[in-house]
Scaffold this motif. Structure first.
Motif, PDB file in Angstrom:
ATOM      1  N   VAL A 107      56.639  -3.479  51.338  1.00 36.55           N
ATOM      2  CA  VAL A 107      57.225  -2.423  49.540  1.00 36.55           C
ATOM      3  C   VAL A 107      57.025  -1.082  50.181  1.00 36.55           C
ATOM      4  O   VAL A 107      55.337  -0.882  50.795  1.00 36.55           O
ATOM      5  N   LEU A 108      57.216  -0.103  49.988  1.00 32.64           N
ATOM      6  CA  LEU A 108      56.663   1.162  49.950  1.00 32.64           C
ATOM      7  C   LEU A 108      57.157   1.923  48.834  1.00 32.64           C
ATOM      8  O   LEU A 108      57.949   1.508  48.333  1.00 32.64           O
ATOM      9  N   LEU A 109      56.027   2.333  48.575  1.00 36.03           N
ATOM     10  CA  LEU A 109      56.368   3.341  47.208  1.00 36.03           C
ATOM     11  C   LEU A 109      57.524   4.764  47.396  1.00 36.03           C
ATOM     12  O   LEU A 109      57.252   5.237  49.034  1.00 36.03           O
ATOM     13  N   LEU A 110      58.273   4.626  46.619  1.00 33.50           N
ATOM     14  CA  LEU A 110      58.901   5.539  46.780  1.00 33.50           C
ATOM     15  C   LEU A 110      58.783   6.965  45.853  1.00 33.50           C
ATOM     16  O   LEU A 110      59.292   8.203  45.631  1.00 33.50           O
ATOM     17  N   GLY A 111      57.460   7.024  44.294  1.00 28.14           N
ATOM     18  CA  GLY A 111      57.392   8.031  43.902  1.00 28.14           C
ATOM     19  C   GLY A 111      56.696   6.621  42.461  1.00 28.14           C
ATOM     20  O   GLY A 111      56.043   6.207  43.308  1.00 28.14           O
ATOM     21  N   GLU A 112      55.835   7.661  41.502  1.00 30.29           N
ATOM     22  CA  GLU A 112      54.479   7.023  41.094  1.00 30.29           C
ATOM     23  C   GLU A 112      55.099   6.165  40.417  1.00 30.29           C
ATOM     24  O   GLU A 112      54.093   5.137  40.191  1.00 30.29           O
ATOM     25  N   ASP A 113      56.581   5.589  40.051  1.00 37.14           N
ATOM     26  CA  ASP A 113      56.676   3.713  39.783  1.00 37.14           C
ATOM     27  C   ASP A 113      57.590   3.617  40.189  1.00 37.14           C
ATOM     28  O   ASP A 113      58.620   2.470  39.424  1.00 37.14           O
ATOM     29  N   ARG A 114      58.692   3.499  41.607  1.00 39.94           N
ATOM     30  CA  ARG A 114      59.632   3.415  41.941  1.00 39.94           C
ATOM     31  C   ARG A 114      59.097   3.076  43.322  1.00 39.94           C
ATOM     32  O   ARG A 114      58.440   3.195  44.097  1.00 39.94           O
ATOM     33  N   ALA A 115      59.038   1.831  43.481  1.00 39.24           N
ATOM     34  CA  ALA A 115      59.139   0.914  44.892  1.00 39.24           C
ATOM     35  C   ALA A 115      59.741  -0.010  45.824  1.00 39.24           C
ATOM     36  O   ALA A 115      60.977  -0.312  44.900  1.00 39.24           O
ATOM     37  N   GLU A 116      60.492   0.411  47.117  1.00 34.87           N
ATOM     38  CA  GLU A 116      61.224  -0.316  47.630  1.00 34.87           C
ATOM     39  C   GLU A 116      60.794  -1.713  48.060  1.00 34.87           C
ATOM     40  O   GLU A 116      59.740  -1.385  49.068  1.00 34.87           O
ATOM     41  N   LEU A 117      62.394  -2.330  48.076  1.00 35.28           N
ATOM     42  CA  LEU A 117      61.962  -3.991  49.503  1.00 35.28           C
ATOM     43  C   LEU A 117      62.318  -3.093  50.437  1.00 35.28           C
ATOM     44  O   LEU A 117      63.247  -2.892  50.743  1.00 35.28           O
ATOM     45  N   THR A 118      61.520  -3.878  51.649  1.00 39.00           N
ATOM     46  CA  THR A 118      62.282  -3.508  53.030  1.00 39.00           C
ATOM     47  C   THR A 118      61.485  -4.918  53.999  1.00 39.00           C
ATOM     48  O   THR A 118      60.552  -5.651  53.314  1.00 39.00           O
TER      49      THR A 118
END
Length: 167
Positions: free
Chosen positions: A77-88
């Motif tokens: 899981v990588l945070l892309l902003g304060e309320d969005r995360a990317e699964l990778t």
């Protein structure tokens, strides 16, 4: 007879188990893309400077899935902003597929995203990874507009995260 269960644990990306799983992941996706087995040098090159170090607090999280004590899969899981995360790097070794681990791994990663403060998860994948795409749709992911670009990104998915159900 004891029931074998899935165990998920946070783990650094450079542990022996996490490293082996990340190599297997890259080997499988690269080999499918190139339609031939990836070489060890190609796997090394693909993993070099891949940003996996960001999959640790406070910017992310990396989980290893074990089945019967054996390292079976992983995801980040990588945070892309304060309320969005990317699964990778969502991956299960072939020998462990079909044992309900993929959905459990997704749920684990979504919980990790919530813990990091995310309200939405996103991910990208390739059109030829049909099994992965089917998994995401089965678990509530819908196609979204591209949120990033890259040579191996062909389709993007997103899912709103709601608070985890409480007992």
């Amino acid at each position: 007879m004891a029931r074998v269960t899935w165990i998920f644990s946070p783990e650094r990306v450079d542990t022996p188990d996490a490293t082996a799983l990340r190599r297997d992941y890259y080997d499988e996706v690269a080999s499918r893309y190139w339609k031939r087995p990836a070489t060890a040098a190609e796997i090394d090159e693909g993993l070099a400077d891949d940003g996996a170090e960001l999959l640790a607090p406070p910017t992310g999280d990396f989980r290893v899935a074990r089945f019967g004590g054996e390292p079976a899969g992983c995801g980040g899981v990588l945070l892309l902003g304060e309320d969005r995360a990317e699964l990778t790097r969502v991956y299960l070794r072939p020998a462990f597929r079909g044992r309900d681990g993929a959905g459990a791994l997704l749920a684990e990663l979504e919980d990790a995203a919530r813990a990091l403060g995310a309200r939405r998860t996103v991910l990208n994948t390739r059109l030829d990874l049909i099994e992965a795409r089917s998994l995401y749709v089965r678990h509530g992911y819908a196609e979204i507009p591209a949120y990033c670009t890259g040579p191996y990104m062909e389709i993007w998915y997103g899912k709103e995260l709601f608070p985890a159900a409480t007992a």
